[in-house]
Structure formats: structure tokens, C-alpha cells
Design a protein around this motif. Structure first.
Motif, PDB file in Angstrom:
ATOM      1  N   LEU A  95     113.102  12.157  50.719  1.00  0.00           N
ATOM      2  CA  LEU A  95     112.192  12.536  49.635  1.00  0.00           C
ATOM      3  C   LEU A  95     111.894  11.333  48.747  1.00  0.00           C
ATOM      4  O   LEU A  95     110.738  11.095  48.373  1.00  0.00           O
ATOM      5  N   GLU A  96     112.911  10.566  48.413  1.00  0.00           N
ATOM      6  CA  GLU A  96     112.705   9.391  47.562  1.00  0.00           C
ATOM      7  C   GLU A  96     111.784   8.373  48.235  1.00  0.00           C
ATOM      8  O   GLU A  96     110.903   7.793  47.589  1.00  0.00           O
ATOM      9  N   GLN A  97     111.958   8.184  49.508  1.00  0.00           N
ATOM     10  CA  GLN A  97     111.089   7.254  50.234  1.00  0.00           C
ATOM     11  C   GLN A  97     109.662   7.782  50.309  1.00  0.00           C
ATOM     12  O   GLN A  97     108.698   7.009  50.186  1.00  0.00           O
ATOM     13  N   ASP A  98     109.526   9.094  50.501  1.00  0.00           N
ATOM     14  CA  ASP A  98     108.189   9.704  50.560  1.00  0.00           C
ATOM     15  C   ASP A  98     107.445   9.525  49.236  1.00  0.00           C
ATOM     16  O   ASP A  98     106.250   9.194  49.213  1.00  0.00           O
ATOM     17  N   ILE A  99     108.161   9.752  48.120  1.00  0.00           N
ATOM     18  CA  ILE A  99     107.528   9.598  46.806  1.00  0.00           C
ATOM     19  C   ILE A  99     107.130   8.152  46.570  1.00  0.00           C
ATOM     20  O   ILE A  99     106.034   7.866  46.074  1.00  0.00           O
ATOM     21  N   SER A 100     108.002   7.220  46.944  1.00  0.00           N
ATOM     22  CA  SER A 100     107.708   5.794  46.756  1.00  0.00           C
ATOM     23  C   SER A 100     106.449   5.386  47.500  1.00  0.00           C
ATOM     24  O   SER A 100     105.587   4.688  46.960  1.00  0.00           O
ATOM     25  N   ARG A 101     106.354   5.807  48.747  1.00  0.00           N
ATOM     26  CA  ARG A 101     105.161   5.464  49.545  1.00  0.00           C
ATOM     27  C   ARG A 101     103.907   6.084  48.940  1.00  0.00           C
ATOM     28  O   ARG A 101     102.857   5.447  48.882  1.00  0.00           O
ATOM     29  N   PHE A 102     104.015   7.307  48.500  1.00  0.00           N
ATOM     30  CA  PHE A 102     102.854   8.003  47.947  1.00  0.00           C
ATOM     31  C   PHE A 102     102.354   7.323  46.673  1.00  0.00           C
ATOM     32  O   PHE A 102     101.150   7.122  46.489  1.00  0.00           O
ATOM     33  N   LEU A 103     103.278   6.959  45.798  1.00  0.00           N
ATOM     34  CA  LEU A 103     102.896   6.353  44.519  1.00  0.00           C
ATOM     35  C   LEU A 103     102.597   4.865  44.638  1.00  0.00           C
ATOM     36  O   LEU A 103     101.978   4.279  43.748  1.00  0.00           O
ATOM     37  N   GLY A 104     103.046   4.247  45.712  1.00  0.00           N
ATOM     38  CA  GLY A 104     102.845   2.811  45.866  1.00  0.00           C
ATOM     39  C   GLY A 104     103.820   1.990  45.057  1.00  0.00           C
ATOM     40  O   GLY A 104     103.479   0.915  44.546  1.00  0.00           O
ATOM     41  N   VAL A 105     105.070   2.487  44.933  1.00  0.00           N
ATOM     42  CA  VAL A 105     106.112   1.789  44.183  1.00  0.00           C
ATOM     43  C   VAL A 105     107.226   1.373  45.135  1.00  0.00           C
ATOM     44  O   VAL A 105     107.299   1.831  46.269  1.00  0.00           O
ATOM     45  N   GLU A 106     108.118   0.529  44.647  1.00  0.00           N
ATOM     46  CA  GLU A 106     109.180   0.018  45.508  1.00  0.00           C
ATOM     47  C   GLU A 106     110.277   1.044  45.774  1.00  0.00           C
ATOM     48  O   GLU A 106     110.765   1.168  46.904  1.00  0.00           O
ATOM     49  N   SER A 107     110.692   1.780  44.744  1.00  0.00           N
ATOM     50  CA  SER A 107     111.852   2.652  44.916  1.00  0.00           C
ATOM     51  C   SER A 107     111.798   3.823  43.955  1.00  0.00           C
ATOM     52  O   SER A 107     111.165   3.740  42.887  1.00  0.00           O
ATOM     53  N   THR A 108     112.485   4.912  44.314  1.00  0.00           N
ATOM     54  CA  THR A 108     112.480   6.142  43.518  1.00  0.00           C
ATOM     55  C   THR A 108     113.866   6.770  43.531  1.00  0.00           C
ATOM     56  O   THR A 108     114.589   6.697  44.526  1.00  0.00           O
ATOM     57  N   LEU A 109     114.219   7.391  42.426  1.00  0.00           N
ATOM     58  CA  LEU A 109     115.470   8.134  42.300  1.00  0.00           C
ATOM     59  C   LEU A 109     115.118   9.552  41.849  1.00  0.00           C
ATOM     60  O   LEU A 109     114.424   9.727  40.851  1.00  0.00           O
ATOM     61  N   VAL A 110     115.582  10.575  42.576  1.00  0.00           N
ATOM     62  CA  VAL A 110     115.289  11.957  42.187  1.00  0.00           C
ATOM     63  C   VAL A 110     116.469  12.558  41.429  1.00  0.00           C
ATOM     64  O   VAL A 110     117.636  12.286  41.741  1.00  0.00           O
ATOM     65  N   LEU A 111     116.146  13.364  40.419  1.00  0.00           N
ATOM     66  CA  LEU A 111     117.138  14.020  39.575  1.00  0.00           C
ATOM     67  C   LEU A 111     116.878  15.521  39.566  1.00  0.00           C
ATOM     68  O   LEU A 111     115.817  15.983  40.019  1.00  0.00           O
ATOM     69  N   VAL A 112     117.820  16.279  39.004  1.00  0.00           N
ATOM     70  CA  VAL A 112     117.715  17.738  39.069  1.00  0.00           C
ATOM     71  C   VAL A 112     116.716  18.325  38.084  1.00  0.00           C
ATOM     72  O   VAL A 112     116.430  19.516  38.136  1.00  0.00           O
ATOM     73  N   SER A 113     116.172  17.510  37.169  1.00  0.00           N
ATOM     74  CA  SER A 113     115.251  18.041  36.165  1.00  0.00           C
ATOM     75  C   SER A 113     114.280  16.973  35.703  1.00  0.00           C
ATOM     76  O   SER A 113     114.681  15.837  35.448  1.00  0.00           O
ATOM     77  N   GLY A 114     113.026  17.345  35.593  1.00  0.00           N
ATOM     78  CA  GLY A 114     112.035  16.430  35.042  1.00  0.00           C
ATOM     79  C   GLY A 114     112.293  16.153  33.572  1.00  0.00           C
ATOM     80  O   GLY A 114     112.113  15.026  33.096  1.00  0.00           O
ATOM     81  N   TYR A 115     112.708  17.157  32.829  1.00  0.00           N
ATOM     82  CA  TYR A 115     113.057  16.983  31.419  1.00  0.00           C
ATOM     83  C   TYR A 115     114.202  15.978  31.298  1.00  0.00           C
ATOM     84  O   TYR A 115     114.157  15.037  30.504  1.00  0.00           O
ATOM     85  N   LEU A 116     115.220  16.174  32.131  1.00  0.00           N
ATOM     86  CA  LEU A 116     116.380  15.283  32.127  1.00  0.00           C
ATOM     87  C   LEU A 116     115.983  13.852  32.479  1.00  0.00           C
ATOM     88  O   LEU A 116     116.547  12.895  31.930  1.00  0.00           O
TER      89      LEU A 116
END
Length: 411
Positions: A95-116
Motif C-alpha cells: 500500500l505504501e509503495q502504491d501511494i508513493s507511485r500514485f503521488l509521485g513521491v519517494e516514500s510513504t508511511l501509513v498510520l491508523v488515522s488521518g487525524y493522528l
């Protein structure tokens, strides 16, 4: 000695001050939407929700549900521990790799809450010699993050980057590091930040920039890649992009995207990640499926844009006030007072449209509104129907004072 107040007394008093009187005519919040929808279908009545931010209409897509079901069967429900100490699932990395490719960024970290994601990132980045500059209409998660930070917080006028420039020129040299935080698409007003101007200010004043893309992923840009695509800006020029999985990606959770070195540091140090459980495999699978569908079924982004533009145009034709909304995803309709807002919400519900009022919390007290989340799943009839319903009520409301005045003048 002051009188002792129980927690119950304290809560009751605070609730009254927050506007409990508005609920005396009936509580428009916490509606059982699934029950209302089922009952409407059984009786042949209409039920259309404009209260849920399923922007691309993917929350009930068969492939999203299938992906979640397969993950449930294969891996169970829970993540069971923090990823740092309990290990992670391959779905997390995918999922983190998928988001990175979609946004055009180097890396992504997923957390349990957007608010958090906002709270923990903002409070973690800055020290006592640093400063945080935030928009006056920032989401509560950004405000809470600022309160948790030891850095000084400076507020600038909403989307007024001349004011931000003035504040930076006046104060930048006082601090070691400075972080500017803005939202891309503002969730209460439906307007956007000027990213090109922000990039210019960031580079000229040598500061960091964090953009909250919660409401813009899947919404802004020709392919829904967010504010950078919408503004024609290389995502590499934005230091941090924070977002959520709960809107266009029909799931739940949040993410932080940045340079690989920054994300790797956060993987071992970010409190909201290290000391919190990882995302459930079911959530990861659903979000990944939604992200894939958002790209394969790109017509959804276009339909969402058309629906939102039509909503704003029809509202203006009907004399309704949509504030600064640009016609992308979210749009308010403003009312003169809270009681009128409540009455309009109830009128819509009686006619098959679910749009809870926004009063007291989240917006200035003198700007109550109905907030509409537009979806690719809405039909043009849904959009026109809800505007026609509001316009008809507004017309009746205008006639009442004239009729009353005429009666008073009659012999």
C-alpha cells in the motif's frame, strides 16, 4: 473554596455552552444512515446522502469488497501490534509503495488515522527553537498538532499568502526551523491553497512546507493526484504530504509522504506510528484496491468534477451562497443563522436528502452551513434535486415576511 463539580456536571455544563439548545427540536446528528437507506428503499422513497465523502464512489465497489474479504480470510482482522515491534504484513509495504507511485513521491508511511497523521507529525518535527505557521482555518488535527508541539505557533489569515510573506519576513530569523502547514482542499469551504505561491515563499524564506491532502487525493487534478497535479507543481518540491485513506480510497487510516530519508527516520521515531498498532490487513487491501480502481476507472475523477461544478453552478443560479467553493468535491451552502441551517437540514431529510448541519463546531459561529460532499456516484438528478429542494424552501421563506407585512397593513 470553589464548589466541587463531578465529571458529569462538568460535561453537562460544557455541552450546554457548546449549543445543546440546538438539539431540543431533534438531534440531526449521528443518524443511522444504513437504517434510513434501507427503510427508504423498502417504502419506495428517495434517500440520497451528501454527508459522506466517498468522492469516487468506491466504498461499495465489488472489487474493493472482494479485496477486503480475501484479506480477511487469508490474514484475519487485526494487525495485532505496532509494526516496529510486532512485525508488519506485506500489504502494508504494498500500500505504501502504491501511494508513493500514485503521488509521485519517494516514500510513504501509513498510520491508523488521518487525524493522528497530522497530530503526531507536526508535534514530532519541531523543537523549542522552531516555529509553525498555520492557516487560521486549519483543520482541528493541525491545530491539535500545534498544541502538542513545543515550537511557537503563528497563524496567518486564510489563504492570504501576502500576510504569510509579511509574517515570515518579520519573524523568520528568530527560529532555527520553520514549518508551514496548509490544506489543499479546505473541508469546510471547498477552496484551495495557491501551491505555486507557497512554493515560492518556502524556497525564498528557506522553510519547510507540509500540505494536508485529505480532501484532494482523488479529487484535484485531471487524474486525481491532488494539489500538485492541480497546480502543475513537482511533488518533490513539497517537503511533506499528509493524507487519508477514508475519503477517495474508501477505507480508513492516514499517511505521511516525503523523501525516503525522512520517512525512514519517521518509521523508527514517529510516536503515532511507533506506539500505535498497524493498519488492519482488511483496511490495507481495501485501500489498495480503491487506489488501483481510481486509476483504471479514471472516468470517476471526471464525473466527480462535473457533478461538483454543476452543484455550484446550480446553487448560484438559485441564489444560494456557496462561499469560496471552486466546485471540486466539497461545497458549503451558507445560512444567516444556526436555526435556519437546522431547519434547512430537516427539510432536506424530509425530502430524501441527508445533509447534517455544520454549526458551532468546525466553523465560525457566524457562518453556519450545510456542507455537501459531492461524489462520482451522485447522478445529475441527485444534484439538481437537492438544489431545487433548497431553492423552493428559500423562495417560501422569502414570501413569508412579505405576506406578514401585507397582513399587518391591511385594514
Amino acid at each position: 473554596m470553589s464548589k466541587f463539580n463531578s465529571l458529569e456536571d462538568h460535561a453537562t455544563r460544557r455541552f450546554r455552552l457548546a449549543g445543546k439548545a440546538y438539539l431540543e427540536g431533534g438531534d440531526p446528528f449521528f443518524a443511522p444512515v444504513d437504517t434510513l437507506r434501507r427503510e427508504a428503499a423498502a417504502s419506495g422513497r428517495r434517500f440520497v446522502s451528501f454527508a459522506n465523502y466517498d468522492y469516487l464512489g468506491l466504498s461499495t465497489h465489488p472489487e474493493v469488497k472482494r479485496a477486503a474479504a480475501e484479506a480477511l480470510e487469508a490474514q484475519g482482522v487485526g494487525a495485532l501490534a505496532s509494526r516496529l515491534v510486532g512485525g508488519q504484513r506485506s500489504l502494508h509495504t504494498e500500500l505504501e509503495q502504491d501511494i508513493s507511485r500514485f503521488l509521485g513521491v519517494e516514500s510513504t508511511l501509513v498510520l491508523v488515522s488521518g487525524y493522528l497523521a497530522n497530530v503526531t507529525t507536526i508535534s514530532h518535527l519541531l523543537g523549542s527553537r522552531d516555529a509553525l505557521f498555520i492557516d487560521e482555518l486549519s483543520h482541528n488535527s493541525i491545530v491539535s498538532g500545534s498544541k502538542g508541539a513545543v515550537a511557537q505557533t503563528v497563524t496567518f489569515r486564510h489563504n492570504d499568502f501576502d500576510h504569510l510573506d509579511f509574517l515570515l519576513r518579520e519573524r523568520r530569523e528568530r527560529y532555527r526551523n520553520v514549518l508551514i502547514v496548509v490544506e489543499s482542499l479546505y473541508s469546510m469551504d471547498g477552496d484551495v491553497a495557491d501551491l505555486e505561491r507557497l512554493i515560492e515563499l518556502k524556497e525564498r524564506h528557506n522553510v519547510w512546507l507540509m500540505v494536508d491532502e485529505a480532501h484532494s487525493v482523488g479529487v484535484l487534478g485531471d487524474t486525481g493526484r491532488g494539489l500538485c497535479e492541480f497546480a502543475g507543481v513537482d511533488p518533490a518540491r513539497v517537503d511533506l504530504i499528509v493524507g487519508t485513506l477514508s475519503k477517495s480510497l474508501a477505507s480508513c487510516g492516514g499517511f505521511v509522504a516525503a523523501k525516503s530519508a525522512v520517512v525512514e527516520w519517521m518509521r523508527y521515531t514517529l510516536p503515532g506510528f511507533v506506539y500505535s498498532v498497524g493498519l488492519s490487513p482488511v483496511i490495507c487491501a481495501a485501500a489498495s484496491a480503491a487506489l488501483r480502481l481510481a486509476q483504471e476507472e479514471s472516468w470517476r475523477v471526471k464525473r466527480l468534477r462535473e457533478n461538483a461544478e454543476a452543484f455550484v453552478a446550480l446553487a448560484h443560479e438559485a441564489g444560494l451562497d456557496t462561499g469560496p467553493a471552486i466546485g471540486r468535491g466539497v461545497a458549503p451552502i451558507l445560512f444567516p443563522d444556526s436555526f435556519e441551517t437546522l431547519a434547512a437540514s430537516q427539510h432536506l431529510l424530509e425530502n430524501g436528502f441527508y445533509v447534517p448541519p455544520i454549526i458551532q463546531i468546525g466553523v465560525p459561529k457566524d457562518q453556519p452551513r450545510l456542507r455537501f460532499f459531492i461524489s462520482a456516484a451522485h447522478t445529475r438528478e441527485d444534484v439538481k434535486g437537492v438544489i431545487d429542494c433548497l431553492a423552493a424552501r428559500a423562495a417560501v421563506a422569502k414570501e413569508r415576511p412579505a405576506a406578514a407585512a401585507g397582513a399587518a397593513l391591511a385594514p
